[in-house]
Design an enzyme around this catalytic site. Structure first.
Site, short mmCIF file in Angstrom:
data_model
loop_
_atom_site.label_atom_id
_atom_site.label_comp_id
_atom_site.label_asym_id
_atom_site.label_seq_id
_atom_site.Cartn_x
_atom_site.Cartn_y
_atom_site.Cartn_z
CE1 TYR A 27 -4.19 -1.50 0.03
CE2 TYR A 27 -3.27 -2.94 1.73
CZ TYR A 27 -4.27 -2.65 0.82
OH TYR A 27 -5.32 -3.49 0.68
CG ASP A 39 -2.89 -0.58 -4.09
OD1 ASP A 39 -3.61 -0.76 -3.10
OD2 ASP A 39 -3.01 -1.22 -5.14
CG HIS A 126 -9.22 -1.91 -5.37
ND1 HIS A 126 -8.03 -2.47 -4.93
CD2 HIS A 126 -8.86 -0.87 -6.16
CE1 HIS A 126 -7.01 -1.78 -5.41
NE2 HIS A 126 -7.49 -0.81 -6.18
#
Length: 239
Positions: A27, A39, A126
Site C-alpha cells: 500500500y 495503490d 478492488h
C-alpha cells in the site's frame, strides 16, 4: 499467492510453505520507510466493517512490518483498522513515487486497480467495494489489453467464480486471473481442504470449457470464442 500489507503472516512464512510465484500487495504508506506504492491514495469507506464493528484482534499483528513504528490501531473504534489505515496512507502519491519505488528494487512491479486504457496493469476494481457503479473488470479488460499491445502482461481480478470466467478473461487477452473471495470463503468453511477443493473445481471447469470449445491448448483460446455485449451491435444485422 498475493499477500496483503495487512497480513498477519510474513512473506517469509508464506513463501516457506511451498513453491510458486509470490506477490505482495504494497500500500501507499506515508512513510518511505514502509516503501510507499501507488495503490490506495484515498481510503474507501468499508461500510460492512463499520456496521459489524470490525477491529483487529489483540493477538494479531502486521507481521511484515514488525519492528517498525506503525503507530497504534484503535481497537475501540467502529472500524479500528479503517481509522488506522486512514492515518498511515499517503494521499499525495503520484507517478514520481512509482519511479522512486522502481529505483530501490529489482522486483517486478504490477499496478493494481486498472479500469481504463490510461492505467496499467492489473485490471481490478478492488472487489467493487470502493466506489459505487464502477464497471466490471471483464468489461474494461479488452480496452487495456489493446492499449498495452503486448508490451507487458495484463492480469484481471474481480468476479472470477467459474472456470468459464477464466476462459473469457483469457479470450479477451488476459495473461492470467487472480481469485479472491472464493479462496477466502472456502478457507473459512473448510480450511486448507476447502481451498484445494475450490481451486480444483475452477481448474476442472476451465478444462471442460476448453474441451467443449475445441481448444487443446491455452494458445488456441482466442477472441473468436466469445461474444461480448459490445459485439451485439456489430453482429445484429447478420441475425
Amino acid at each position: 499467492m498475493t499477500l496483503s500489507s495487512f497480513a498477519t503472516s510474513s512473506v517469509e512464512e508464506v513463501a516457506s510453505t511451498g513453491p510458486g510465484i509470490h506477490f505482495f500487495q504494497l500500500y501507499g504508506w506515508a512513510s518511505r520507510q514502509l516503501l510507499s506504492f501507488v495503490d490506495t491514495p484515498r481510503l474507501y469507506q468499508i461500510e460492512a466493517d463499520i456496521k459489524n464493528r470490525f477491529s483487529l484482534p489483540s493477538h494479531l499483528t502486521l507481521k511484515n512490518f514488525e519492528g517498525l513504528d506503525l503507530g497504534k490501531i484503535d481497537k475501540t473504534n467502529d472500524s479500528g483498522l479503517t481509522a488506522y489505515f486512514a492515518e498511515q496512507i499517503d494521499q499525495s502519491l503520484n507517478w514520481k513515487d512509482l519511479k522512486w519505488l522502481q529505483m530501490i528494487t529489482h522486483l517486478p512491479i504490477l499496478l493494481k486497480g486498472v479500469l481504463t486504457a490510461e492505467d496499467g496493469i492489473i485490471v481490478s476494481n478492488h472487489g467493487a467495494r470502493q466506489l459505487d457503479y464502477v464497471p466490471a473488470t471483464i468489461m474494461a479488460l479488452e480496452e487495456v489489453v489493446k492499449a498495452v499491445q503486448g508490451r507487458v502482461p495484463v492480469f484481471l481480478d474481480g468476479g472470477v467464480r467459474r472456470g468459464t470466467d477464466v476462459f473469457k478473461a483469457l479470450a479477451l487477452g488476459a495473461s492470467g486471473v487472480f481469485i479472491g473471495r472464493p479462496v477466502v470463503f472456502s478457507l473459512a468453511a473448510n480450511g486448507e481442504a476447502g481451498v484445494r477443493k475450490v481451486l480444483q473445481m475452477l481448474r476442472d471447469e476451465f478444462e471442460l470449457t476448453m474441451a467443449l470449445s475445441g481448444c487443446c491448448s491455452l494458445k488456441e483460446i482466442t477472441r473468436n470464442h466469445i461474444v461480448a455485449p459490445w459485439d451485439l451491435s456489430r453482429i445484429a444485422p447478420r441475425l
